[in-house]
Design an enzyme around this catalytic site. Structure first.
Site, PDB file in Angstrom:
ATOM      1  N   HIS A   5       5.712   1.284  -0.057  1.00 12.08           N
ATOM      2  CA  HIS A   5       4.306   0.861  -0.117  1.00 12.08           C
ATOM      3  C   HIS A   5       4.018  -0.300   0.805  1.00 12.08           C
ATOM      4  O   HIS A   5       4.915  -0.898   1.389  1.00 12.08           O
ATOM      5  CB  HIS A   5       3.930   0.511  -1.562  1.00 12.08           C
ATOM      6  CG  HIS A   5       4.686  -0.658  -2.139  1.00 12.08           C
ATOM      7  ND1 HIS A   5       4.344  -1.957  -1.881  1.00 12.08           N
ATOM      8  CD2 HIS A   5       5.757  -0.702  -2.959  1.00 12.08           C
ATOM      9  CE1 HIS A   5       5.161  -2.773  -2.527  1.00 12.08           C
ATOM     10  NE2 HIS A   5       6.044  -2.031  -3.192  1.00 12.08           N
ATOM     11  N   CYS A  38      11.155  -1.647  -5.079  1.00 11.51           N
ATOM     12  CA  CYS A  38      10.479  -0.802  -4.108  1.00 11.51           C
ATOM     13  C   CYS A  38      10.765  -1.260  -2.680  1.00 11.51           C
ATOM     14  O   CYS A  38      11.256  -2.357  -2.444  1.00 11.51           O
ATOM     15  CB  CYS A  38       8.975  -0.819  -4.352  1.00 11.51           C
ATOM     16  SG  CYS A  38       8.496  -0.074  -5.929  1.00 11.51           S
TER      17      CYS A  38
END
Length: 184
Positions: free
Chosen positions: A144, A160
């Protein structure tokens, strides 16, 4: 298969991307962190994403030995999860909800968002997100964007992989659903 025309068009587009990335979110991105087309000597298949945490790089493979290289931030010690995943969902300006584990680790930072946060510039997932699945199970791992570009090149996230917003937007446009993503 990547044709010569596609490769040259991608190179031209990348030149424009580098110029727009230099001042993302008011932060001067170091030249060595700008996306670029590179030759690599790994046995990665075309059309795949490979994240190499040791050098904070993500590679989107065009052809054998040729890739678009992006600088990334990764999960901090104990939270980075290697594995073989499939991108089954892509979202622009995604909403975000911290996982119960995140809230348990740091309630002062995350409890206030237990009901979620709408997408937008202040959202930790940034401009775009690629959702990593194992089979039909959402792993809650994402590739992301970030509203904290200074964290690129470090291990600070909750697991992440993060890119500067303009860079994830570029990657998002290149990557189709069902792309294999390997976090080494």
């Amino acid at each position: 298969m990547i044709t010569r025309r596609h490769f040259l068009n991608t190179a031209a587009a990348t030149a424009g991307l580098a110029a727009t990335s230099v001042n993302a979110q008011g932060y001067l991105i170091p030249e060595q962190q700008l996306p670029r087309i590179v030759r690599i000597d790994r046995d990665y298949a075309p059309g795949e994403i490979h994240v190499e945490p040791g050098n904070f790089k993500l590679y989107f493979m065009f052809s054998p030995g040729m890739a678009m290289e992006y600088s990334v931030g990764i999960g901090r010690a104990g939270l980075y999860e290697s594995g073989d995943f499939i991108i089954q969902v892509k979202k622009e300006w995604p909403s975000w909800t911290p996982t119960p584990e995140m809230i348990e680790r740091d309630p002062g930072s995350y409890l206030q968002y237990e009901d979620g946060m709408e997408g937008g510039i202040n959202n930790p997932l940034g401009a775009r997100a690629l959702y990593l699945f194992k089979g039909n199970r959402d792993t809650f791992l994402r590739i992301h964007g970030t509203n904290a570009p200074r964290t690129i090149g470090s291990a600070v996230s909750n697991g992440c992989v993060r890119l500067v917003n303009s860079h994830i937007s570029d990657l998002y446009n290149r990557v189709p659903l069902n792309t294999r993503a390997v976090l080494h």
